[in-house]
Design a protein around this motif. Structure first.
Motif, mmCIF file in Angstrom:
data_model
loop_
_atom_site.group_PDB
_atom_site.id
_atom_site.type_symbol
_atom_site.label_atom_id
_atom_site.label_comp_id
_atom_site.label_asym_id
_atom_site.label_seq_id
_atom_site.Cartn_x
_atom_site.Cartn_y
_atom_site.Cartn_z
ATOM 1 N N LEU A 1 0.819 -1.214 0.000
ATOM 2 C CA LEU A 1 0.000 0.000 0.000
ATOM 3 C C LEU A 1 0.853 1.264 0.000
ATOM 4 O O LEU A 1 0.377 2.338 -0.383
ATOM 5 C CB LEU A 1 -0.943 0.010 1.206
ATOM 6 C CG LEU A 1 -2.026 -1.069 1.228
ATOM 7 C CD1 LEU A 1 -2.878 -0.942 2.484
ATOM 8 C CD2 LEU A 1 -2.903 -0.995 -0.014
ATOM 9 N N GLY A 2 2.096 1.160 0.429
ATOM 10 C CA GLY A 2 2.975 2.324 0.422
ATOM 11 C C GLY A 2 3.593 2.618 -0.927
ATOM 12 O O GLY A 2 4.274 3.647 -1.090
ATOM 13 N N SER B 1 -6.021 6.581 -2.227
ATOM 14 C CA SER B 1 -6.073 8.040 -2.205
ATOM 15 C C SER B 1 -5.002 8.625 -1.296
ATOM 16 O O SER B 1 -4.451 7.932 -0.422
ATOM 17 C CB SER B 1 -7.443 8.490 -1.709
ATOM 18 O OG SER B 1 -7.603 8.149 -0.333
ATOM 19 N N PRO B 2 -4.697 9.926 -1.449
ATOM 20 C CA PRO B 2 -3.752 10.586 -0.524
ATOM 21 C C PRO B 2 -4.197 10.478 0.926
ATOM 22 O O PRO B 2 -3.359 10.318 1.826
ATOM 23 C CB PRO B 2 -3.752 12.031 -1.014
ATOM 24 C CG PRO B 2 -4.097 11.942 -2.468
ATOM 25 C CD PRO B 2 -5.077 10.820 -2.566
ATOM 26 N N ALA B 3 -5.498 10.550 1.176
ATOM 27 C CA ALA B 3 -5.983 10.449 2.555
ATOM 28 C C ALA B 3 -5.717 9.064 3.134
ATOM 29 O O ALA B 3 -5.360 8.922 4.312
ATOM 30 C CB ALA B 3 -7.474 10.764 2.597
ATOM 31 N N ALA C 1 -18.016 8.713 -1.580
ATOM 32 C CA ALA C 1 -18.046 10.130 -1.211
ATOM 33 C C ALA C 1 -17.014 10.441 -0.130
ATOM 34 O O ALA C 1 -16.330 11.470 -0.174
ATOM 35 C CB ALA C 1 -19.444 10.514 -0.733
ATOM 36 N N ALA C 2 -16.888 9.552 0.828
ATOM 37 C CA ALA C 2 -15.890 9.760 1.889
ATOM 38 C C ALA C 2 -14.490 9.804 1.304
ATOM 39 O O ALA C 2 -13.654 10.631 1.712
ATOM 40 C CB ALA C 2 -16.001 8.655 2.939
ATOM 41 N N ALA C 3 -14.211 8.922 0.336
ATOM 42 C CA ALA C 3 -12.892 8.909 -0.300
ATOM 43 C C ALA C 3 -12.653 10.206 -1.073
ATOM 44 O O ALA C 3 -11.560 10.783 -1.015
ATOM 45 C CB ALA C 3 -12.764 7.704 -1.215
ATOM 46 N N ARG C 4 -13.671 10.657 -1.807
ATOM 47 C CA ARG C 4 -13.524 11.905 -2.575
ATOM 48 C C ARG C 4 -13.237 13.093 -1.660
ATOM 49 O O ARG C 4 -12.468 13.995 -2.008
ATOM 50 C CB ARG C 4 -14.787 12.183 -3.389
ATOM 51 C CG ARG C 4 -14.977 11.297 -4.596
ATOM 52 C CD ARG C 4 -16.046 11.859 -5.513
ATOM 53 N NE ARG C 4 -17.332 12.005 -4.841
ATOM 54 C CZ ARG C 4 -18.269 11.059 -4.805
ATOM 55 N NH1 ARG C 4 -18.046 9.894 -5.392
ATOM 56 N NH2 ARG C 4 -19.424 11.267 -4.195
#
Length: 359
Positions: free
Chosen positions: A241-242, A249-251, A307-310
């Motif tokens: 994942l790194g 996503s960046p988050a 939506a949370a990811a966006r």
């Protein structure tokens, strides 16, 4: 180790876990395979044309072998309107925070596996892996006729024995430390939360086919430990994942670098099926609640998760991660494979030169 390498044509006994939902991009899979390990496409949520397009994209980048993974077909768990009604207020409250309309009943999707497998057979990857159960004999015959190596997922010794009896070529032994969905298919998932260190040698002692160790392995020390336990190789998911090639996503990346990565939980909150993720408000909201089963809950939360990811809302995002998440390293996939292989060799060389070692 030699048997696995022969089966999969690998230089290193390392498999990149097939993480569905867009994480396993063509770039990630191709770079892992080019480095001499086995890259894997997580294709469980993809339509057949998408599977074929992804396989073509990987092949445009490398001629090295790679894998495609699907969820094994099975009878859906029983649901009820009461289960959906019980979680609707929680989901709609989160939707309101994200500016989404109230949820609607999602359409059912039936018979997708058969079409997905047909796409896999047309693509003819070197390896097909699966989780959540067993394949029908006709599926295994079709894969064998296409000269595709088949890997099944087990979370207990009993499941491993069932997979071997069914005719798989290798088994991924998934320890409790692993991130994302639990592969349990025979018995209660609570009884299958066996740590990798305990599970792998028991599976190796029970079956004759090569075994991959999966769960909590983040560096070459872990790969060497897996081999010492009798595994033919190691399967790593969270460790990749790194990599900049991973489709997160960046988050999500920021969450993996934060203290939150130290707190993972096995939850049904997001999909209705147990899986290990970073604990957040979403998982906490489902403590003590029983959501509808997979895949119903998965479909009910799709809009909310997107939506949370966006919006970068990690408190409501699905952040699959294993217990080794704090050890994630940020480096290109090819470099990570080479680093893992070097660390593994160094660990074995150190072991062999110590007093009482193999050398």
């Amino acid at each position: 180790m030699r048997e696995l390498s022969r089966l999969l044509r690998l230089r290193h006994p390392i498999v990149q876990a097939p993480m569905a939902g867009g994480i396993t991009t063509p770039e990630l899979v191709a770079e892992v395979s080019r480095a001499g390990a086995l890259g894997s496409i997580g294709a469980a949520y993809l339509a057949p044309p998408q599977i074929e397009a992804l396989c073509a994209a990987v092949r445009a980048r490398t001629t090295a072998p790679f894998a495609v993974n699907l969820f094994a077909p099975g009878a859906p768990e029983p649901s009820s309107p009461e289960l959906a009604a019980g979680v609707a207020p929680v989901l709609d409250a989160f939707r309101a925070e994200l500016g989404l309309p109230r949820g609607e009943d999602p359409p059912a999707v039936n018979g997708l596996f058969e079409a997905q497998l047909e796409a896999v057979l047309r693509c003819r990857p070197a390896v097909f892996s699966f989780t959540f159960g067993l394949l029908a004999p006709k599926h295994l015959r079709a894969l064998r006729a296409a000269s595709i190596v088949v890997i099944g997922t087990a979370t207990t010794v009993e499941e491993a024995a069932l997979l071997e009896e069914a005719g798989v070529d290798a088994i991924s032994a998934q320890g409790a430390e692993a991130g994302a969905h639990r592969g349990t298919f025979a018995g209660a998932f609570e009884d299958a939360l066996v740590g990798t260190m305990a599970l792998v040698p028991q599976v190796v002692a029970r079956v004759r086919v090569p075994v991959l160790a999966a769960g909590g392995i983040m560096d070459g020390r872990g790969v060497a430990a897996a081999l010492a336990l009798g595994a033919a190789g190691a399967q790593l998911g969270t460790a990749f994942l790194g990599c900049p090639e991973a489709g997160i996503s960046p988050a999500y990346r920021a969450a993996l670098r934060s203290d939150a990565a130290r707190r993972t939980v096995v939850t049904r909150a997001f999909t209705g099926r147990p899986g290990r993720a970073i604990r957040n408000r979403f998982t906490d909201a489902f403590e003590g609640r029983t959501p509808p089963p997979f895949p119903e809950q998965h479909r009910r939360t799709l809009d909310l998760r997107a939506a949370a990811a966006r919006q970068g809302r990690t408190d409501l995002m699905l952040l699959w991660a294993g217990q080794g998440a704090p050890l994630v390293r940020e480096m290109p996939a090819r470099e990570l494979v080479e680093t893992l292989a070097r660390e593994m060799r160094e660990r074995w060389e150190t072991r062999e030169t110590r007093p009482g070692g193999a050398g």
